[in-house]
Design a protein around this motif. Structure first.
Motif, mmCIF file in Angstrom:
data_model
loop_
_atom_site.group_PDB
_atom_site.id
_atom_site.type_symbol
_atom_site.label_atom_id
_atom_site.label_comp_id
_atom_site.label_asym_id
_atom_site.label_seq_id
_atom_site.Cartn_x
_atom_site.Cartn_y
_atom_site.Cartn_z
ATOM 1 N N ALA A 186 0.841 -1.209 0.000
ATOM 2 C CA ALA A 186 0.000 0.000 0.000
ATOM 3 C C ALA A 186 0.872 1.253 0.000
ATOM 4 N N GLU A 187 1.913 1.246 0.789
ATOM 5 C CA GLU A 187 2.784 2.417 0.862
ATOM 6 C C GLU A 187 3.543 2.614 -0.452
ATOM 7 N N MET A 188 4.019 1.527 -1.053
ATOM 8 C CA MET A 188 4.716 1.649 -2.334
ATOM 9 C C MET A 188 3.783 2.216 -3.400
ATOM 10 N N ALA A 189 2.530 1.770 -3.405
ATOM 11 C CA ALA A 189 1.563 2.269 -4.386
ATOM 12 C C ALA A 189 1.283 3.749 -4.162
ATOM 13 N N ARG A 190 1.119 4.139 -2.895
ATOM 14 C CA ARG A 190 0.886 5.558 -2.593
ATOM 15 C C ARG A 190 2.063 6.418 -3.058
ATOM 16 N N GLU A 191 3.270 5.951 -2.757
ATOM 17 C CA GLU A 191 4.466 6.709 -3.142
ATOM 18 C C GLU A 191 4.575 6.810 -4.662
ATOM 19 N N ARG A 192 4.332 5.721 -5.359
ATOM 20 C CA ARG A 192 4.438 5.727 -6.824
ATOM 21 C C ARG A 192 3.402 6.659 -7.445
ATOM 22 N N ALA A 193 2.179 6.606 -6.939
ATOM 23 C CA ALA A 193 1.141 7.503 -7.445
ATOM 24 C C ALA A 193 1.537 8.958 -7.210
ATOM 25 N N GLU A 194 2.062 9.233 -6.034
ATOM 26 C CA GLU A 194 2.494 10.594 -5.716
ATOM 27 C C GLU A 194 3.628 11.037 -6.641
ATOM 28 N N GLN A 195 4.592 10.155 -6.896
ATOM 29 C CA GLN A 195 5.697 10.472 -7.798
ATOM 30 C C GLN A 195 5.189 10.826 -9.193
ATOM 31 N N GLN A 196 4.129 10.154 -9.613
ATOM 32 C CA GLN A 196 3.572 10.396 -10.943
ATOM 33 C C GLN A 196 2.575 11.542 -10.947
ATOM 34 N N GLY A 197 2.272 12.077 -9.766
ATOM 35 C CA GLY A 197 1.343 13.196 -9.671
ATOM 36 C C GLY A 197 -0.098 12.817 -9.979
ATOM 37 N N ILE A 198 -0.460 11.581 -9.640
ATOM 38 C CA ILE A 198 -1.818 11.111 -9.893
ATOM 39 C C ILE A 198 -2.390 10.506 -8.612
ATOM 40 N N SER A 199 -3.693 10.318 -8.620
ATOM 41 C CA SER A 199 -4.338 9.721 -7.463
ATOM 42 C C SER A 199 -4.063 8.221 -7.409
ATOM 43 N N MET A 200 -4.292 7.641 -6.263
ATOM 44 C CA MET A 200 -4.139 6.196 -6.118
ATOM 45 C C MET A 200 -5.101 5.478 -7.066
#
Length: 80
Positions: free
Chosen positions: A15-29
């Motif tokens: 869950a944390e990796m997905a949140r971080e990746r979404a944030e890096q891409q500037g998109i929502s989860m």
């Protein structure tokens, strides 16, 4: 297109990796998960087409021997 809600359970690290990746891409989860699924389906489609093409390449001569090369091929009666 209407959206449908999905509830999934993953471990805390995932869950944390997905949140971080979404944030890096500037998109929502939600957008991130949707893109992952769409990408996965695109790969499956490409894999299917690639595999079918390889099969036809490997077995082309057998198909031609059995069925000819279409409406103008040698064999007109393909019933068995």
């Amino acid at each position: 297109m209407a959206k449908k809600q999905l509830n999934v359970r993953v471990d805390a690290t995932t869950a944390e990796m997905a949140r971080e990746r979404a944030e890096q891409q500037g998109i929502s989860m939600n957008q991130y998960i949707e893109r992952l699924v769409q990408h996965d389906m695109g790969e499956a489609g490409r894999n299917f087409v690639d595999t079918a093409a390889q099969f036809m390449k490997e077995h082309e001569l057998a198909f031609l021997a059995e069925f000819g090369d279409g409406p103008t091929g040698d064999r007109q009666d393909v019933r068995r």
